[in-house]
Design a protein around this motif. Sequence first.
Motif, short mmCIF file in Angstrom:
data_model
loop_
_atom_site.label_atom_id
_atom_site.label_comp_id
_atom_site.label_asym_id
_atom_site.label_seq_id
_atom_site.Cartn_x
_atom_site.Cartn_y
_atom_site.Cartn_z
N ALA A 131 0.90 -1.24 0.03
CA ALA A 131 0.01 -0.04 -0.13
C ALA A 131 0.76 1.34 -0.17
CB ALA A 131 -0.93 0.18 1.27
N LEU A 172 1.32 7.31 -4.31
CA LEU A 172 0.41 6.61 -5.09
C LEU A 172 0.51 7.36 -6.30
CD1 LEU A 172 -1.58 4.48 -5.59
CD2 LEU A 172 -3.30 6.20 -5.41
N ARG A 207 1.80 5.52 -9.77
CA ARG A 207 0.82 5.35 -11.27
C ARG A 207 1.90 6.08 -12.25
NH1 ARG A 207 -4.41 4.88 -11.27
NH2 ARG A 207 -4.94 6.52 -12.57
N TYR A 254 -1.92 -2.36 -12.68
CA TYR A 254 -1.86 -1.54 -11.53
C TYR A 254 -2.69 -0.39 -11.56
CZ TYR A 254 0.47 1.17 -7.77
OH TYR A 254 0.51 1.95 -6.66
N SER A 289 -6.24 -0.96 -10.74
CA SER A 289 -6.42 -1.48 -9.44
C SER A 289 -6.29 -0.17 -8.43
CB SER A 289 -5.55 -2.51 -8.87
OG SER A 289 -4.08 -1.82 -8.86
N THR A 290 -5.47 0.67 -8.86
CA THR A 290 -5.30 1.90 -7.76
C THR A 290 -6.32 3.17 -8.53
OG1 THR A 290 -3.56 2.75 -9.43
CG2 THR A 290 -3.06 1.38 -7.34
N ARG A 317 -5.79 1.92 1.96
CA ARG A 317 -5.19 2.08 0.69
C ARG A 317 -5.59 3.33 0.05
NH1 ARG A 317 -2.57 -2.53 -0.21
NH2 ARG A 317 -1.94 -2.42 -2.22
N TRP A 318 -4.87 4.02 -0.73
CA TRP A 318 -5.00 5.15 -1.47
C TRP A 318 -5.30 4.76 -2.63
CZ3 TRP A 318 -5.56 10.27 0.32
CH2 TRP A 318 -5.10 10.21 1.57
N PHE A 319 -6.47 5.63 -3.52
CA PHE A 319 -6.76 5.44 -4.74
C PHE A 319 -7.00 6.83 -5.54
CE2 PHE A 319 -8.87 2.09 -2.33
CZ PHE A 319 -8.34 0.80 -2.87
#
Length: 129
Positions: free
Chosen positions: A31, A38, A42, A53, A56-57, A120-122
């Motif tokens: 995470a 994040l 990305r 990936y 998923s993020t 978890r960061w999104f």
Amino acid sequence: MAVPCPCGRTGPKGQVQALDDCCGPLHGGQAAPDAERLMRSRYSAFALGNVSYLLSTWHSSQRPAELTLETGGKWLGLEIKHHRVTGADTAEVEFVARFRIGGKAVRQHERSRFVCEGGRWFYVDGDVL
């Protein structure tokens, strides 16, 4: 020889960190500790073509059903302009990503919004500046 991380994050001595020590563990399932990391991971995923990936993020409220990356692009660099915590589980990251596609240089300046859910960061969405 260690592969440099595409995000360009530097260590204490100013050298670009190795992918295995920077974004690689996040791509492997660890995470991200905050929205900036994040964002960096990305960017690296775009540079490396890691579509799974990226999906998923991406927050489920905004995630596309599929993502196709343009081929033949070359990612040239990432500059984090500002990382701002906006709430207990929200943050914004302003960045400039540079890449070249089809011989044309592109500069994407964006302020992205992130949310942390379940530790978890999104990525949620962003405004092009």
